[in-house]
Scaffold this active site. Structure first.
Site, PDB file in Angstrom:
ATOM      1  N   SER A  51      -2.924   7.540-102.854  1.00  0.00           N
ATOM      2  CA  SER A  51      -2.931   7.023-104.222  1.00  0.00           C
ATOM      3  C   SER A  51      -3.656   5.694-104.275  1.00  0.00           C
ATOM      4  O   SER A  51      -3.688   4.938-103.292  1.00  0.00           O
ATOM      5  CB  SER A  51      -1.500   6.820-104.730  1.00  0.00           C
ATOM      6  OG  SER A  51      -0.885   5.725-104.074  1.00  0.00           O
ATOM      7  N   ASP A  52      -4.252   5.398-105.412  1.00  0.00           N
ATOM      8  CA  ASP A  52      -4.717   4.044-105.641  1.00  0.00           C
ATOM      9  C   ASP A  52      -3.483   3.141-105.670  1.00  0.00           C
ATOM     10  O   ASP A  52      -2.358   3.615-105.836  1.00  0.00           O
ATOM     11  CB  ASP A  52      -5.495   3.952-106.960  1.00  0.00           C
ATOM     12  CG  ASP A  52      -6.441   2.771-107.005  1.00  0.00           C
ATOM     13  OD1 ASP A  52      -6.241   1.813-106.221  1.00  0.00           O
ATOM     14  OD2 ASP A  52      -7.374   2.779-107.822  1.00  0.00           O
ATOM     15  N   TRP A  53      -3.699   1.860-105.506  1.00  0.00           N
ATOM     16  CA  TRP A  53      -2.570   0.933-105.382  1.00  0.00           C
ATOM     17  C   TRP A  53      -1.804   0.837-106.704  1.00  0.00           C
ATOM     18  O   TRP A  53      -2.312   0.368-107.701  1.00  0.00           O
ATOM     19  CB  TRP A  53      -3.084  -0.416-104.922  1.00  0.00           C
ATOM     20  CG  TRP A  53      -3.070  -0.605-103.433  1.00  0.00           C
ATOM     21  CD1 TRP A  53      -2.591  -1.691-102.771  1.00  0.00           C
ATOM     22  CD2 TRP A  53      -3.530   0.297-102.408  1.00  0.00           C
ATOM     23  NE1 TRP A  53      -2.724  -1.511-101.402  1.00  0.00           N
ATOM     24  CE2 TRP A  53      -3.296  -0.309-101.151  1.00  0.00           C
ATOM     25  CE3 TRP A  53      -4.103   1.572-102.429  1.00  0.00           C
ATOM     26  CZ2 TRP A  53      -3.617   0.301 -99.945  1.00  0.00           C
ATOM     27  CZ3 TRP A  53      -4.431   2.181-101.235  1.00  0.00           C
ATOM     28  CH2 TRP A  53      -4.187   1.555-100.017  1.00  0.00           C
ATOM     29  N   MET A  89      -9.645   0.164-106.047  1.00  0.00           N
ATOM     30  CA  MET A  89      -8.293  -0.118-105.642  1.00  0.00           C
ATOM     31  C   MET A  89      -7.821  -1.343-106.372  1.00  0.00           C
ATOM     32  O   MET A  89      -8.569  -2.233-106.668  1.00  0.00           O
ATOM     33  CB  MET A  89      -8.214  -0.369-104.147  1.00  0.00           C
ATOM     34  CG  MET A  89      -6.816  -0.333-103.634  1.00  0.00           C
ATOM     35  SD  MET A  89      -6.697  -1.160-102.046  1.00  0.00           S
ATOM     36  CE  MET A  89      -6.573  -2.832-102.644  1.00  0.00           C
TER      37      MET A  89
END
Length: 869
Positions: free
Chosen positions: A357-359, A1
């Site tokens: 979602s990833d950041w 992340m």
């Protein structure tokens, strides 16, 4: 992340006007609506990044910019010395007439798979599914959409927040970092990192660690633990995040992930297994300026047999969440790639949970919704009001929104978070430097797990003339920067070295890599010179509130024993007392999210070790390594008598090391990767860079297929310095009495025919062959041994050059008293014995004779058997 504060570049005004076939190929061009961006009010920047609407967001962004300008660019000055060229044309400055300037060039490389499958609600999820159906059916569209986007500003320290919906008794979600323990908070433990767990080869310890770690997340009111990491697998030796995962081998990684996930979710916390998929380098992980994220170009067979394998184990374990990654996969962004999300994950693997979602990994609105993403990074995304409009204008069917909400709420019910779960974020203070309520999440029950886990991840690879364990030394001399704690261990706000596990390293360089939006960056510092390291850096770092350094523990031991102790942790060429019984040199190999490592060794540490060894006949080397670290620069020195890869042990680092050095514990760790003699022996050393006509679209071609690490060394008959699975003990072990037994079924069908369950077709998990062997402790010291099983597929398959010589397919770690024997058993499933058939799109059980090998490492396999299918 990651939390890089990148301005996203998609053209929102184009939005739903982009045809569906285009959004399928390019997750960057399609917005969520046809409404012009200007209709939403506020500046363009704050509309793009809602985080900046808050005072806190503005302050943080200003600080980040100042950090980068003030010195962070130094981190960009050094490109990797070695890299695997991903550009087909190589060279060039990208300005040639054939330079690719549009994503249209890549359309069709990642097949479209629509629609996104609805949650099935079968198996163990049936009850949670029914409850979620009832709840979601009572929600308004606005309430369902709240579950997909969350909020940017919260009154706690959670990494992301999905707000409560009081009308339907939903209490909300707190999502927080990460897979090695809670980051950026107080009164939690610093657990051994993923690579350390991998080096332990201990499924029981992985399970205990998961239970203890999950309990801390729960006590702090964290609903979703953003981990574990099973991608990167470790294709790129210098990848900055390899330390967060368990191993370069998919079987070892998948097995330890399974234990971790079942344990964490067993205490009611949702795991977010990440990063899906092909996220193998930090360089160009995010788009920046006019350069897109790197594309991991992976063929179908390699995808299934290597990169998808541990995710399959995670889904089989019931993981409630999967995090999609920053990179592109076959030139389609991971969070907008319908092939990997709708096709591989939700259809083929039968995934029942939700995808987040990833950041800042979302680069489109409609495209990500249709491709199978269910929740954007809470707080900063392209959905919210835009997704409402997309439903209204028909770009996204409301049934897709229903499924997003259903999957999220089912995971909430599945973990029992609707009953007696602490208030989300209750133990996560927004600012620890201000008065706040103390929520002590530590559980004394798991102190032994912290210590045992730290001990078993140490790997002894050299021990000449039984230099270890130490035997009542009169005088010890200690050297090297990685012996002591850093000079500061103090929370300093959201942007501080402590927050990101950088107290021992170069914080200016870290900010350049972590916050620069993804420009290719390679750290210039290969080591953390300001002190020992307990974890790597970035979002996977641990909160260090109580740590025991090697120096702390050595002083305590020396005091008890009356040992004279001298040390120098500053000089590169220190004075060495000639009367020393032993000299111990502490070094490290640091790694962090946001930048790939600059190399596999460093001259400073090698020279320090050789300088000490020139003057001390008994020189013991301890390396805290967050990745592969080559040792040929010093290991053959005749006075280097012992070498320990100490990895990233967590808070009990010093106590664990001293217990090994003095023989209170018998080392039992094994390498979860291969140590080569030189960098060039690895198939892929460094990250791929933008080159030639691909200057704006970096390409990483996985042409080595499944042949990474030991598979590559075996295929090319390269002798490593220390092989995969190798590790010494203070005892010795022998193997015997191998038996190989097929199941009672007389005929094995070539292809599976079972229904889809979590993890794929049900009969993939049928046990077809059982292998057993005796392991005897032939030494004088009680200890544990990692017995390993490798399988060789039939010669017809191997002859094609697509199948490894041998593949790990089992491991057990019995503790055996001196002179005693333990019987170990390995169960081989259909999946273990199959290859991926690209034409049939199915796992295929090959016909012929399988080789079976059992022993103590990938190159030490004294027991050889066979079974015919």
């Amino acid at each position: 992340m990651a939390r890089s504060f990148k301005e996203e570049q998609e053209d929102e005004s184009a939005a739903a006007a982009v045809p569906l076939h285009e959004t399928a190929r390019n997750g960057k061009t399609a917005g969520a609506t046809t409404t012009a961006a200007g209709q939403q009010g506020g500046s363009w920047l704050t509309r793009k990044v809602p985080f900046l609407r808050s005072r806190r967001g503005k302050v943080i962004t200003v600080i980040v910019i100042l950090l980068i300008i003030g010195g962070g660019l130094a981190g960009l000055a050094a490109l990797p010395k070695n890299h695997h060229d991903g550009g087909a044309d190589g060279g060039g400055d990208g300005t040639a007439a054939d330079a690719i300037t549009s994503d249209e060039h890549f359309y069709g490389e990642s097949p479209a798979v629509y629609p996104s499958p609805s949650m099935a609600g079968t198996g163990t999820w049936a009850e949670a599914f029914k409850k979620a159906q009832t709840l979601v059916s009572s929600m308004t569209l606005a309430e369902k959409l709240k579950l997909t986007s969350g909020t940017a500003v919260s009154r706690n320290g959670c990494s992301g927040v999905i707000p409560a919906i009081g009308r339907v008794n939903f209490t909300g979600l707190c999502l927080s970092d990460a897979g090695n323990g809670l980051r950026n908070t107080d009164f939690v433990s610093s657990w051994p990192s993923g690579i350390h767990v991998g080096a332990s080869w201990n499924k029981a310890l992985a399970r205990e660690r998961g239970e203890g770690m999950g309990g801390e997340f729960r006590t702090k009111g964290v609903n979703v633990l953003l981990g574990p990491v099973v991608g990167p697998v470790g294709r790129v030796v210098l990848s900055g995040r390899n330390w967060e995962g368990f191993s370069v081998d998919p079987y070892l990684t998948g097995s330890l992930a399974f234990e971790t996930i079942t344990a964490i979710q067993g205490v009611g916390v949702i795991t977010s297994t990440k990063h899906f998929i092909g996220n193998e380098q930090e360089t160009n992980r995010n788009p920046f300026g006019d350069v897109e994220s790197v594309s991991s170009n992976i063929d179908d067979r390699t995808m299934h047999e290597l990169y998808l394998w541990p995710f399959q184990d995670a889904v089989h374990a019931g993981t409630g969440n999967i995090m999609c990654s920053y990179n592109r996969v076959n030139n389609s962004y991971g969070c907008a790639n319908s092939k990997i999300l709708n096709g591989l994950l939700k259809s083929e693997l039968g995934f029942q949970g939700f995808v987040v979602s990833d950041w800042l990994a979302q680069h489109a609105g409609v495209a990500t919704a249709l491709a199978g993403m269910d929740m954007t990074m809470p707080g900063i995304g392209l959905w919210g009001p835009k997704l409402t409009e997309a439903v209204a204008n028909g770009s996204v069917p409301e049934s897709r929104i229903d499924d997003m909400a259903l999957r999220t709420m089912a995971a909430w019910y599945q973990m029992g978070q609707n009953k007696d779960f602490p208030k989300p974020g209750i133990g996560m203070p927004d600012d620890m430097n201000k008065p706040h309520t103390i929520v002590d999440a530590r559980n004394s029950t798991f102190r032994s797990t912290l210590l045992d886990g730290a001990v078993e991840g140490h790997v002894l690879v050299k021990n000449t003339n039984n230099a270890l364990p130490l035997k009542e030394p009169k005088l010890l001399s200690l050297f090297g920067y990685s012996a002591k704690n850093p000079d500061q261990n103090q929370p300093g706000g959201l942007l501080s070295p402590w927050t990101f596990g950088v107290s021992s390293s170069n914080f200016t360089e870290f900010t350049a890599g972590f916050f620069n939006g993804g420009t290719y960056s390679t750290g210039t510092d290969p080591l953390a010179v300001n002190g020992t390291i307990y974890s790597g850096g970035g979002s996977g770092a641990t909160s260090q509130s109580l740590t025991v350094s090697p120096f702390d523990a050595m002083v305590a031991q020396a005091y008890d024993d009356g040992t004279a102790l001298f040390w120098d942790f500053v000089a590169g060429e220190p004075n060495v007392n000639p009367m020393s019984d032993a000299c111990i040199v502490f070094g490290n190999a640091y790694a962090t999210e946001g930048a790939d490592r600059p190399g596999t060794q460093d001259a400073y540490t090698d020279n320090l070790i050789k300088h000490v060894a020139d003057q001390c006949a008994n020189t013991i080397v301890v390396l805290h390594n967050a990745g592969i670290r080559l040792v040929d620069g010093f290991v053959d020195h005749p006075n280097v008598t012992a070498l320990i890869f100490a990895h990233l042990p967590g808070e009990a680092s010093g106590k664990a090391l001293v217990s090994i050095l003095y023989g209170k514990a018998n080392p039992s760790g094994k390498l979860p990767y291969t140590i080569a003699k030189k960098e060039s022996e690895y198939p892929v050393v460094g990250p791929d860079l933008p080159t030639g006509k691909y200057k704006r679209f970096p390409q990483s071609n996985f042409t080595e297929g499944v042949f990474i690490d030991y598979r590559h060394f075996d295929a090319r008959n390269i002798t490593p310095r220390y092989e995969f699975g190798f590790g010494l003990s203070y005892s010795t072990f022998s193997y015997g009495n191998l038996t190989v037994q097929k199941s009672e079924m007389t005929e094995f069908a070539q292809f599976p025919s079972g229904e889809i369950v979590e993890g794929g077709q049900k009969d993939l998990w049928d046990v077809l062959v059982t292998v057993s062997a005796d392991v005897t402790n032939t030494g004088e010291v009680d200890g544990a041994e990692v017995a390993q099983l490798y399988v060789q597929l039939p010669s017809s398959s191997s002859a094609e050059g697509l199948t490894p010589v041998r593949q790990l397919r089992g491991f057990e770690k019995p503790f055996i008293n001196a002179t005693q024997t333990a019987r170990v058993e390995f169960q081989l499933t259909r999946r273990d014995l199959s290859i991926w058939d690209v034409e049939r799109q199915s796992w295929s059980l090959e016909r012929g004779e399988y080789g079976v090998f059992v022993g103590g490492s990938s190159r030490d396999l004294p027991l050889v058997g066979k079974v015919t299918v």
